[in-house]
Scaffold this motif. Structure first.
Motif, PDB file in Angstrom:
ATOM      1  N   VAL A  13      -2.530  -1.291  15.730  1.00  0.00           N
ATOM      2  CA  VAL A  13      -2.065   0.028  15.268  1.00  0.00           C
ATOM      3  C   VAL A  13      -3.015   1.148  15.729  1.00  0.00           C
ATOM      4  CG1 VAL A  13      -1.590   1.411  13.195  1.00  0.00           C
ATOM      5  CG2 VAL A  13      -0.912  -1.007  13.261  1.00  0.00           C
TER       6      VAL A  13
ATOM      7  N   LEU B 267      -6.396  -9.632   2.345  1.00  0.00           N
ATOM      8  CA  LEU B 267      -5.433  -9.550   1.236  1.00  0.00           C
ATOM      9  C   LEU B 267      -4.225 -10.454   1.534  1.00  0.00           C
ATOM     10  CD1 LEU B 267      -4.477  -8.140  -1.397  1.00  0.00           C
ATOM     11  CD2 LEU B 267      -3.443  -6.371   0.045  1.00  0.00           C
TER      12      LEU B 267
ATOM     13  N   GLY C 270       0.840  -1.210   0.000  1.00  0.00           N
ATOM     14  CA  GLY C 270       0.000   0.000   0.000  1.00  0.00           C
ATOM     15  C   GLY C 270       0.867   1.248   0.000  1.00  0.00           C
ATOM     16  N   ARG C 271       0.608   2.125  -0.984  1.00  0.00           N
ATOM     17  CA  ARG C 271       1.332   3.402  -1.072  1.00  0.00           C
ATOM     18  C   ARG C 271       0.317   4.534  -0.957  1.00  0.00           C
ATOM     19  NH1 ARG C 271       2.492   3.135  -7.656  1.00  0.00           N
ATOM     20  NH2 ARG C 271       0.398   2.386  -8.141  1.00  0.00           N
ATOM     21  N   GLY C 272      -0.668   4.323  -0.061  1.00  0.00           N
ATOM     22  CA  GLY C 272      -1.809   5.240   0.048  1.00  0.00           C
ATOM     23  C   GLY C 272      -1.443   6.527   0.774  1.00  0.00           C
ATOM     24  N   ARG C 273      -2.371   7.485   0.692  1.00  0.00           N
ATOM     25  CA  ARG C 273      -2.134   8.841   1.194  1.00  0.00           C
ATOM     26  C   ARG C 273      -1.933   8.883   2.707  1.00  0.00           C
ATOM     27  NH1 ARG C 273      -0.547  13.340   2.008  1.00  0.00           N
ATOM     28  NH2 ARG C 273      -1.534  15.281   1.355  1.00  0.00           N
ATOM     29  N   THR C 274      -2.693   8.085   3.476  1.00  0.00           N
ATOM     30  CA  THR C 274      -2.601   8.237   4.932  1.00  0.00           C
ATOM     31  C   THR C 274      -1.553   7.335   5.578  1.00  0.00           C
ATOM     32  OG1 THR C 274      -4.546   6.823   5.116  1.00  0.00           O
ATOM     33  CG2 THR C 274      -4.898   9.153   5.425  1.00  0.00           C
TER      34      THR C 274
ATOM     35  N   ALA D  25      -3.561  -1.537   2.878  1.00  0.00           N
ATOM     36  CA  ALA D  25      -4.245  -1.458   1.582  1.00  0.00           C
ATOM     37  C   ALA D  25      -5.742  -1.220   1.744  1.00  0.00           C
ATOM     38  CB  ALA D  25      -4.010  -2.741   0.784  1.00  0.00           C
TER      39      ALA D  25
ATOM     40  N   CYS E 239       4.819  -2.531  -2.410  1.00  0.00           N
ATOM     41  CA  CYS E 239       3.839  -3.213  -3.270  1.00  0.00           C
ATOM     42  C   CYS E 239       2.559  -2.382  -3.364  1.00  0.00           C
ATOM     43  CB  CYS E 239       3.456  -4.564  -2.672  1.00  0.00           C
ATOM     44  SG  CYS E 239       4.842  -5.659  -2.427  1.00  0.00           S
ATOM     45  N   HIS E 240       1.873  -2.526  -4.480  1.00  0.00           N
ATOM     46  CA  HIS E 240       0.626  -1.789  -4.706  1.00  0.00           C
ATOM     47  C   HIS E 240      -0.240  -2.606  -5.655  1.00  0.00           C
ATOM     48  CE1 HIS E 240       2.886  -0.777  -8.238  1.00  0.00           C
ATOM     49  NE2 HIS E 240       3.856  -0.342  -7.446  1.00  0.00           N
TER      50      HIS E 240
ATOM     51  N   ARG F 115      -0.529  -2.763  -8.750  1.00  0.00           N
ATOM     52  CA  ARG F 115       0.081  -3.256  -9.994  1.00  0.00           C
ATOM     53  C   ARG F 115       1.226  -4.240  -9.736  1.00  0.00           C
ATOM     54  NH1 ARG F 115      -1.295   0.693 -13.950  1.00  0.00           N
ATOM     55  NH2 ARG F 115      -3.209   1.620 -13.183  1.00  0.00           N
TER      56      ARG F 115
ATOM     57  N   GLY G 294       0.924   4.509   3.605  1.00  0.00           N
ATOM     58  CA  GLY G 294       2.116   4.139   2.843  1.00  0.00           C
ATOM     59  C   GLY G 294       3.033   5.294   2.490  1.00  0.00           C
TER      60      GLY G 294
HETATM   61  P1  NAP Z   1      -5.409   4.224   0.222  1.00  0.00           P
HETATM   62  O1  NAP Z   1      -5.055   5.634  -0.112  1.00  0.00           O
HETATM   63  O2  NAP Z   1      -6.817   3.785   0.219  1.00  0.00           O
HETATM   64  O3  NAP Z   1      -4.548   3.280  -0.745  1.00  0.00           O
HETATM   65  C1  NAP Z   1      -4.636   1.881  -0.737  1.00  0.00           C
HETATM   66  C2  NAP Z   1      -3.346   1.296  -1.249  1.00  0.00           C
HETATM   67  O4  NAP Z   1      -3.495  -0.121  -1.358  1.00  0.00           O
HETATM   68  C3  NAP Z   1      -2.950   1.812  -2.641  1.00  0.00           C
HETATM   69  O5  NAP Z   1      -1.573   2.090  -2.670  1.00  0.00           O
HETATM   70  C4  NAP Z   1      -3.293   0.639  -3.557  1.00  0.00           C
HETATM   71  O6  NAP Z   1      -2.477   0.541  -4.709  1.00  0.00           O
HETATM   72  C5  NAP Z   1      -3.010  -0.541  -2.638  1.00  0.00           C
HETATM   73  N1  NAP Z   1      -3.691  -1.734  -3.106  1.00  0.00           N
HETATM   74  C6  NAP Z   1      -4.969  -1.850  -3.531  1.00  0.00           C
HETATM   75  N2  NAP Z   1      -5.221  -3.123  -3.934  1.00  0.00           N
HETATM   76  C7  NAP Z   1      -4.065  -3.808  -3.771  1.00  0.00           C
HETATM   77  C8  NAP Z   1      -3.683  -5.159  -4.031  1.00  0.00           C
HETATM   78  N3  NAP Z   1      -4.548  -6.051  -4.527  1.00  0.00           N
HETATM   79  N4  NAP Z   1      -2.422  -5.515  -3.735  1.00  0.00           N
HETATM   80  C9  NAP Z   1      -1.538  -4.631  -3.228  1.00  0.00           C
HETATM   81  N5  NAP Z   1      -1.840  -3.333  -2.956  1.00  0.00           N
HETATM   82  C10 NAP Z   1      -3.100  -2.933  -3.236  1.00  0.00           C
HETATM   83  O7  NAP Z   1      -4.747   3.813   1.616  1.00  0.00           O
HETATM   84  P2  NAP Z   1      -4.574   4.630   2.978  1.00  0.00           P
HETATM   85  O8  NAP Z   1      -5.460   5.827   3.024  1.00  0.00           O
HETATM   86  O9  NAP Z   1      -3.116   4.799   3.187  1.00  0.00           O
HETATM   87  O10 NAP Z   1      -5.176   3.585   4.030  1.00  0.00           O
HETATM   88  C11 NAP Z   1      -4.772   2.230   4.046  1.00  0.00           C
HETATM   89  C12 NAP Z   1      -5.548   1.492   5.122  1.00  0.00           C
HETATM   90  O11 NAP Z   1      -5.127   1.976   6.404  1.00  0.00           O
HETATM   91  C13 NAP Z   1      -7.065   1.677   5.077  1.00  0.00           C
HETATM   92  O12 NAP Z   1      -7.682   0.470   5.431  1.00  0.00           O
HETATM   93  C14 NAP Z   1      -7.323   2.712   6.161  1.00  0.00           C
HETATM   94  O13 NAP Z   1      -8.622   2.612   6.722  1.00  0.00           O
HETATM   95  C15 NAP Z   1      -6.276   2.293   7.155  1.00  0.00           C
HETATM   96  N6  NAP Z   1      -5.913   3.326   8.177  1.00  0.00           N
HETATM   97  C16 NAP Z   1      -5.709   2.886   9.431  1.00  0.00           C
HETATM   98  C17 NAP Z   1      -5.361   3.770  10.435  1.00  0.00           C
HETATM   99  C18 NAP Z   1      -5.138   3.239  11.820  1.00  0.00           C
HETATM  100  O14 NAP Z   1      -5.038   4.001  12.768  1.00  0.00           O
HETATM  101  N7  NAP Z   1      -5.027   1.922  11.992  1.00  0.00           N
HETATM  102  C19 NAP Z   1      -5.222   5.122  10.147  1.00  0.00           C
HETATM  103  C20 NAP Z   1      -5.400   5.554   8.833  1.00  0.00           C
HETATM  104  C21 NAP Z   1      -5.742   4.640   7.837  1.00  0.00           C
HETATM  105  P3  NAP Z   1      -2.424   1.706  -5.843  1.00  0.00           P
HETATM  106  O15 NAP Z   1      -1.561   2.794  -5.240  1.00  0.00           O
HETATM  107  O16 NAP Z   1      -1.777   1.052  -6.990  1.00  0.00           O
HETATM  108  O17 NAP Z   1      -3.829   2.149  -6.063  1.00  0.00           O
END
Ligand code: NAP
Length: 289
Positions: A263, A216, A167-171, A211, A190-191, A193, A173
């Protein structure tokens, strides 16, 4: 069957909370009541429940918290103006913009209006840029990646370790990846693709998953001896779950964070530690001897 050690965030958070409460009380006595604003611009009930959980923690710590509800129907300009207003308000020391915002709004221009010294969730270009430059000590670091790292470090330093981030997501990765590089880990990202996810995840000493896709990571994606940090949050049939199939993976790896209870609790405490650091950056810290 081996059973992994559970890395719980609660006890770590509790140890931190005593220090945060003591520091917050000293700031209040000095005439600077620590105050955080949580901006919720979404009708998703999960957002208001996260804001309520923060309010509960703040009350225990002696920190004032304003939940600021933005009606998406008021539009993008009104949304940005609210964030700019909080940034300019000297009584507010930290701002959390709850993500994701309503789909009719764009969060990024609002984040650009956020004073980086009040950016307690480490989302602004300045804070992420400082981290990417290797100047993390001068930044407000995002709380979720910080929590992930602290939990992993409970099993030993990350320097020289092979780590994989899913996961390379905004909050999560985007902050976590450079923060791991800053700690001298050897990082694979990993992401969606990634061609061979299991190959990359099985090869790691420490696996971070963020992710937002339940199950997953299963037993086939992990290897014995690994430390697994699961930051994912989803809801399945009303139950909070992570990205890792906990029951199956715990039979294979050495240590794993539970969801809930890993976490999340540490993140929600570290955000208040960041608030006190934000006050330092605003010149409202302890007088230097
Ligand atoms: P996000 O912006 O939703 O991005 C999701 C990432 O997962 C993207 O980089 C995406 O790839 C990747 N992904 C999607 N399908 C995949 C697959 N099949 N294999 C590998 N990678 C895949 O993520 P985020 O906002 O950083 O949040 C991630 C998670 O953390 C969410 O569940 C969120 O609720 C959670 N979170 C938890 C806390 C906590 O306190 N525990 C705080 C904040 C967020 P692409 O870049 O290629 O699209």
């Amino acid at each position: 069957m081996p059973q992994a050690q559970l890395l719980r965030g609660g006890p770590m958070a509790e140890a931190l909370r005593a220090d945060i409460a003591a520091l917050a009380a000293r700031r209040a006595q000095a005439g600077h009541q620590p105050r955080m604003a949580v901006v919720v611009a979404s009708a998703d009930p999960a957002s208001s429940s996260y804001a309520q959980a923060k309010a509960k923690t703040a009350a225990k710590l002696g920190i004032a918290l304003d939940a600021v509800a933005v009606d998406p129907a008021e539009g993008q300009s009104a949304f940005e103006a609210r964030v700019a207003g909080l940034s300019a308000d000297p009584a507010v020391h930290g701002i959390v913009l709850d993500l994701p915002v309503d789909p009719i709004l764009d969060a990024e221009p609002a984040i650009a209006r956020l004073d980086p010294r009040k950016d307690v969730d480490g989302l602004t270009a300045l804070n992420l840029g400082l981290i990417a430059m290797g100047r993390e000590a001068g930044a407000l670091g995002p709380a979720t990646p910080l929590a992930c790292i602290r939990l992993a470090e409970a099993m030993g330093p990350l320097s020289g370790r092979k780590v994989t981030v899913v996961g390379r997501g905004r909050t999560v990765g985007r902050g976590l990846i450079p923060m791991l590089i800053n700690r001298d880990a050897t990082v694979t990202v990993c992401h969606s693709r990634t061609a061979d996810l299991a190959g990359a995840t099985r090869n790691a000493d420490v696996l971070f998953v963020a992710a937002g896709l339940p199950r997953l990571i299963g037993a086939a994606q992990v290897a014995p001896g690994q430390v697994v940090i699961d930051a994912g949050i989803s809801f399945l049939e009303g139950k909070m779950v992570g990205d890792v199939d906990q029951a199956a993976v715990a039979q294979v790896v050495a240590a794993i964070t539970p969801v809930p209870g890993g976490v999340g609790p540490l993140t929600s405490t570290l955000i208040f530690a960041n608030l006190l650091r934000a006050m330092d950056l605003q010149g409202l810290g302890e007088p230097q001897a």
